[in-house]
Design a protein around this motif. Structure first.
Motif, PDB file in Angstrom:
ATOM      1  N   ALA A  47      25.008  32.876  44.448  1.00 36.99           N
ATOM      2  CA  ALA A  47      25.775  32.675  43.213  1.00 36.99           C
ATOM      3  C   ALA A  47      27.126  33.386  43.291  1.00 36.99           C
ATOM      4  N   ALA A  48      28.147  32.738  42.747  1.00 39.12           N
ATOM      5  CA  ALA A  48      29.470  33.370  42.733  1.00 39.12           C
ATOM      6  C   ALA A  48      29.460  34.622  41.870  1.00 39.12           C
ATOM      7  N   ALA A  88      27.191  48.538  43.425  1.00 40.58           N
ATOM      8  CA  ALA A  88      26.494  47.462  42.723  1.00 40.58           C
ATOM      9  C   ALA A  88      27.250  46.140  42.777  1.00 40.58           C
ATOM     10  N   GLY A  89      28.492  46.178  43.230  1.00 41.14           N
ATOM     11  CA  GLY A  89      29.265  44.951  43.364  1.00 41.14           C
ATOM     12  C   GLY A  89      29.754  44.384  42.048  1.00 41.14           C
ATOM     13  N   VAL A  90      30.017  45.245  41.071  1.00 41.24           N
ATOM     14  CA  VAL A  90      30.465  44.781  39.753  1.00 41.24           C
ATOM     15  C   VAL A  90      31.925  45.171  39.552  1.00 41.24           C
ATOM     16  N   SER A  91      32.755  44.189  39.228  1.00 40.47           N
ATOM     17  CA  SER A  91      34.181  44.442  39.066  1.00 40.47           C
ATOM     18  C   SER A  91      34.753  43.540  37.975  1.00 40.47           C
ATOM     19  N   SER A  92      36.007  43.793  37.635  1.00 44.42           N
ATOM     20  CA  SER A  92      36.707  42.992  36.636  1.00 44.42           C
ATOM     21  C   SER A  92      37.486  41.884  37.333  1.00 44.42           C
ATOM     22  N   THR A 144      29.799  39.908  39.311  1.00 42.32           N
ATOM     23  CA  THR A 144      28.685  40.630  39.921  1.00 42.32           C
ATOM     24  C   THR A 144      28.322  39.944  41.225  1.00 42.32           C
ATOM     25  N   GLU A 145      28.560  40.611  42.330  1.00 40.05           N
ATOM     26  CA  GLU A 145      28.297  40.043  43.641  1.00 40.05           C
ATOM     27  C   GLU A 145      26.857  40.352  44.042  1.00 40.05           C
TER      28      GLU A 145
END
Length: 340
Positions: A47-48, A88-92, A144-145
């Motif tokens: 998922a993207a 966690a791979g979470v960014s804006s 979220t990657e």
């Protein structure tokens, strides 16, 4: 709660966020994730990962659905601002949604309620991209990657004394004697475990390319999207209802490339890394509800949490929070209670 044994079926993003939420609510319980697919073998992995719920995403009521979206946004935005964000791979991320047909297509009531920036685009912005675009929105959201999030979540779960078992579950009787409560987050696997004919696959195909100059996401008609992540750019896509084909299609590949390069011509020079196919577990109403199932080993308390379609990453923390509340209610009621 010291002796409570809880099993979580599934290790995609719904299963992992549910497991972490259970650990937070039941810190002394014994928690075990059971799955036959992990990380790159899950649908979540491809998922993207952009936080963008469809306007037709549906829980049991509009109020519940909105709560899921708000809870999910708060979860990711809090994680984005934490020291764990990179791991966690979470960014804006910010970007555009375009349409040549109707202004309603570029409006999203779920997003408008939670994201920090959501506005109509200017004529100059529309004209900056090839195409006869008449309407558009610009907004900032979170990304979220899953290739980073899933391993991060597993590490957190194991660090807090959780257990992970690789096993294929064909019946609730397989595990009924091992757990007091089971949370079913099997995605499309729930179709077979629960004989749920309302759950169907929606096949998706994407292309991963190397295009580090792409910094903003773009959505357009015909399910066209361009979403940059830290290591690559996702080009999509397609939504093929009730298709089980897992092999990449050269025709879908060509159509995706044509649409995306028409929108951003310099993508023609991007190196293609790979094609990826996933089957989204679609259910007209996402199933988050309790059930007491009679098995060969006796009654088993189950909370279902599946059917998120293409919005598993977007909605997982919200449905996880709801599922954990149902677990608390089931445990409080007791398996022999007349309330069940």
């Amino acid at each position: 709660m010291d002796g409570l044994h809880i099993g979580i079926l599934g290790a995609g993003i719904v299963g992992m966020t549910t497991a972490l939420e259970l650990q937070r609510e039941f810190p002394k319980a014994h928690l075990t994730i059971i799955a036959d697919s992990f990380n790159q073998n899950t649908t979540s992995h491809g998922a993207a990962g952009i936080f963008r719920p469809s306007t037709n995403f549906c829980g049991p009521t509009e109020k519940v659905t909105s709560q899921w979206i708000r809870d999910s946004w708060n979860y990711y935005d809090e994680l984005r601002q934490s020291e764990e964000a990179a791991d966690a791979g979470v960014s804006s991320i910010s970007g555009y949604c375009f349409s040549s047909i109707s202004p309603d297509i570029v409006r999203n009531h779920f997003l408008e309620q939670v994201v920090p920036v959501y506005r109509a685009v200017t004529r100059e912005e529309l004209d900056a991209f090839p195409g006869n675009w008449q309407y558009g929105s610009f907004y900032t959201t979170v990304l979220t990657e899953s290739p980073k999030f899933l391993p991060w979540a597993a590490r957190r779960f194991l660090h807090s004394s959780g257990k992970i078992i690789k096993k294929h579950i064909t019946s609730f009787s397989d595990i009924a004697s091992d757990f007091d409560i089971v949370v079913n987050c099997l995605g499309l696997g729930a179709k077979y475990l629960c004989s749920d004919n309302k759950l169907v696959p929606i096949r998706g195909q994407i292309i991963k390319v190397r295009a580090p100059w792409i910094k903003t996401f773009l959505y357009a008609e015909l399910d066209t999207y361009i979403i940059p992540t830290s290591n690559d750019v996702t080009l999509g896509g397609c939504r093929q209802y009730e298709s089980y084909a897992m092999a990449p299609s050269k025709y879908d590949h060509a159509a995706i490339l044509e649409r995306c390069t028409s929108l951003v011509p310099n993508l023609k020079s991007a190196a293609v890394l790979r094609d990826w196919v996933g089957l989204r577990p679609h259910r007209s109403t996402v199933r988050v509800e309790p059930e007491v199932i009679q098995t060969q080993a006796g009654k088993l308390k189950v909370v279902h949490n599946y059917g998120h379609g293409g919005y598993g990453v977007t909605s997982a923390p919200g449905t996880a929070k709801h599922a954990v509340k149902l677990v608390k209610d089931l445990h409080a009621a007791g398996v022999h209670s007349s309330k069940l």
